[in-house]
Scaffold this active site. Sequence first.
Site, mmCIF file in Angstrom:
data_model
loop_
_atom_site.group_PDB
_atom_site.id
_atom_site.type_symbol
_atom_site.label_atom_id
_atom_site.label_comp_id
_atom_site.label_asym_id
_atom_site.label_seq_id
_atom_site.Cartn_x
_atom_site.Cartn_y
_atom_site.Cartn_z
ATOM 1 N N LYS A 1 -14.950 -7.504 5.788
ATOM 2 C CA LYS A 1 -14.084 -8.294 6.216
ATOM 3 C C LYS A 1 -14.045 -8.727 7.752
ATOM 4 O O LYS A 1 -14.125 -7.585 8.597
ATOM 5 C CB LYS A 1 -12.626 -8.050 5.604
ATOM 6 N N SER B 1 -2.457 -8.138 3.046
ATOM 7 C CA SER B 1 -2.582 -8.158 4.441
ATOM 8 C C SER B 1 -3.180 -9.229 5.253
ATOM 9 O O SER B 1 -2.520 -9.481 6.315
ATOM 10 C CB SER B 1 -3.935 -7.092 4.745
ATOM 11 N N HIS C 1 0.722 -1.123 0.135
ATOM 12 C CA HIS C 1 -0.029 -0.123 0.001
ATOM 13 C C HIS C 1 0.871 1.299 0.009
ATOM 14 O O HIS C 1 0.762 2.233 -0.767
ATOM 15 C CB HIS C 1 -0.906 -0.018 1.294
ATOM 16 N N ARG D 1 -2.546 -6.107 -8.213
ATOM 17 C CA ARG D 1 -1.297 -6.861 -8.093
ATOM 18 C C ARG D 1 -1.276 -7.727 -9.022
ATOM 19 O O ARG D 1 -0.071 -7.975 -9.408
ATOM 20 C CB ARG D 1 -1.482 -7.466 -6.617
HETATM 21 N N1 COA Z 1 0.396 -4.353 -2.529
HETATM 22 C C1 COA Z 1 0.186 -4.986 -1.759
HETATM 23 N N2 COA Z 1 -0.829 -5.737 -1.440
HETATM 24 C C2 COA Z 1 -2.069 -5.060 -1.635
HETATM 25 C C3 COA Z 1 -1.982 -3.692 -2.512
HETATM 26 C C4 COA Z 1 -0.570 -3.478 -2.873
HETATM 27 N N3 COA Z 1 -0.431 -2.415 -3.609
HETATM 28 N N4 COA Z 1 -3.081 -3.200 -2.716
HETATM 29 C C5 COA Z 1 -3.777 -3.950 -2.070
HETATM 30 N N5 COA Z 1 -3.323 -4.967 -1.636
HETATM 31 C C6 COA Z 1 -3.999 -6.058 -0.849
HETATM 32 C C7 COA Z 1 -4.513 -5.868 0.679
HETATM 33 O O1 COA Z 1 -3.418 -6.016 1.785
HETATM 34 C C8 COA Z 1 -5.630 -6.534 0.900
HETATM 35 O O2 COA Z 1 -5.289 -7.695 1.350
HETATM 36 P P1 COA Z 1 -6.414 -8.843 2.019
HETATM 37 O O3 COA Z 1 -7.452 -9.139 0.836
HETATM 38 O O4 COA Z 1 -5.386 -10.272 2.207
HETATM 39 O O5 COA Z 1 -7.015 -8.100 3.154
HETATM 40 C C9 COA Z 1 -6.235 -6.709 -0.326
HETATM 41 O O6 COA Z 1 -5.285 -6.330 -1.379
HETATM 42 C C10 COA Z 1 -7.333 -5.461 -0.784
HETATM 43 O O7 COA Z 1 -7.330 -4.828 0.357
HETATM 44 P P2 COA Z 1 -7.259 -3.165 0.497
HETATM 45 O O8 COA Z 1 -6.431 -2.448 -0.543
HETATM 46 O O9 COA Z 1 -7.172 -2.987 1.823
HETATM 47 O O10 COA Z 1 -8.527 -2.626 0.040
HETATM 48 P P3 COA Z 1 -10.274 -3.521 -0.111
HETATM 49 O O11 COA Z 1 -9.986 -4.361 -1.405
HETATM 50 O O12 COA Z 1 -10.351 -4.324 1.045
HETATM 51 O O13 COA Z 1 -11.120 -2.251 -0.260
HETATM 52 C C11 COA Z 1 -12.949 -0.955 -0.686
HETATM 53 C C12 COA Z 1 -12.307 -2.244 -0.486
HETATM 54 C C13 COA Z 1 -12.545 -0.281 0.633
HETATM 55 C C14 COA Z 1 -12.327 -0.010 -2.019
HETATM 56 C C15 COA Z 1 -14.545 -1.377 -1.124
HETATM 57 O O14 COA Z 1 -14.583 -2.313 -0.015
HETATM 58 C C16 COA Z 1 -15.249 -0.179 -0.938
HETATM 59 O O15 COA Z 1 -15.221 0.809 -1.649
HETATM 60 N N6 COA Z 1 -15.876 -0.026 0.268
HETATM 61 C C17 COA Z 1 -16.881 1.015 0.549
HETATM 62 C C18 COA Z 1 -18.409 0.545 0.412
HETATM 63 C C19 COA Z 1 -18.680 0.776 -1.102
HETATM 64 O O16 COA Z 1 -18.541 1.533 -1.617
HETATM 65 N N7 COA Z 1 -19.029 -0.468 -1.515
HETATM 66 C C20 COA Z 1 -19.570 -0.567 -3.088
HETATM 67 C C21 COA Z 1 -18.414 -0.581 -3.895
HETATM 68 S S1 COA Z 1 -19.135 -1.024 -5.531
#
Ligand code: COA
Length: 166
Positions: free
Chosen positions: A46, A133, A22, A95
């Site tokens: 989650k 994560s 991140h 990724r």
């Molecule tokens: N390098 C390494 N790992 C990465 C990364 C990077 N550049 N970018 C993401 N990751 C990993 C994270 O560690 C995480 O791992 P995990 O699945 O083991 O927890 C995973 O990829 C994704 O997590 P993160 O980047 O924290 O984002 P997310 O996918 O959980 O986030 C939101 C999703 C918050 C964007 C989405 O749920 C959201 O918009 N929520 C708000 C409600 C909403 O509007 N919903 C409708 C959407 S249409």
Amino acid sequence: MNAMKKHVAVYPGSFDPITNGHLDIINRGLEVFDTLIVAVARNSEKNALFSIEERVEMIRETLGDNPRLKVDSFPGLLIDYVARQEARVILRGLRAVSDFEYEFQIAQMNHSINEEIETLFMMTAVPYGYLSSSIVKEMAALDGPIDPYVPPAVKAALDRKYGRLL
Ligand code: COA
């Protein structure tokens, strides 16, 4: 549209916890945008290890004071939060091909709700392509090496969670 700030991007995520992957996106995002808002989603489905407050605090501690960076959390829909911030861009990291379908889905959904806001993707840097994560949490729980993958504030918090003395 014209009232919106063109150079502000929101980088949303669960950040449970933030990893060096991140941070790579945040640092590169700062090269492209004037202001980056790192935003922790409050309604992530989650099963989280860290509370929202803990996640925000770890991000703040890691990023330090930078007038171009803001750390925040938001309830409800991301697209509404981005509009409230008067930002035009959602920044996300990709990724691998496996990330694509989910990201494509939420980007399209968000665009259908508000077509003034674009989702832009950055390819995750090579060393972080396999990082997540969840993997970090599993490594920490099993006493594996996590130093290369997380900032010191997260390492300390994981050590505390799993009852290890610093
Ligand atoms: N390098 C390494 N790992 C990465 C990364 C990077 N550049 N970018 C993401 N990751 C990993 C994270 O560690 C995480 O791992 P995990 O699945 O083991 O927890 C995973 O990829 C994704 O997590 P993160 O980047 O924290 O984002 P997310 O996918 O959980 O986030 C939101 C999703 C918050 C964007 C989405 O749920 C959201 O918009 N929520 C708000 C409600 C909403 O509007 N919903 C409708 C959407 S249409």
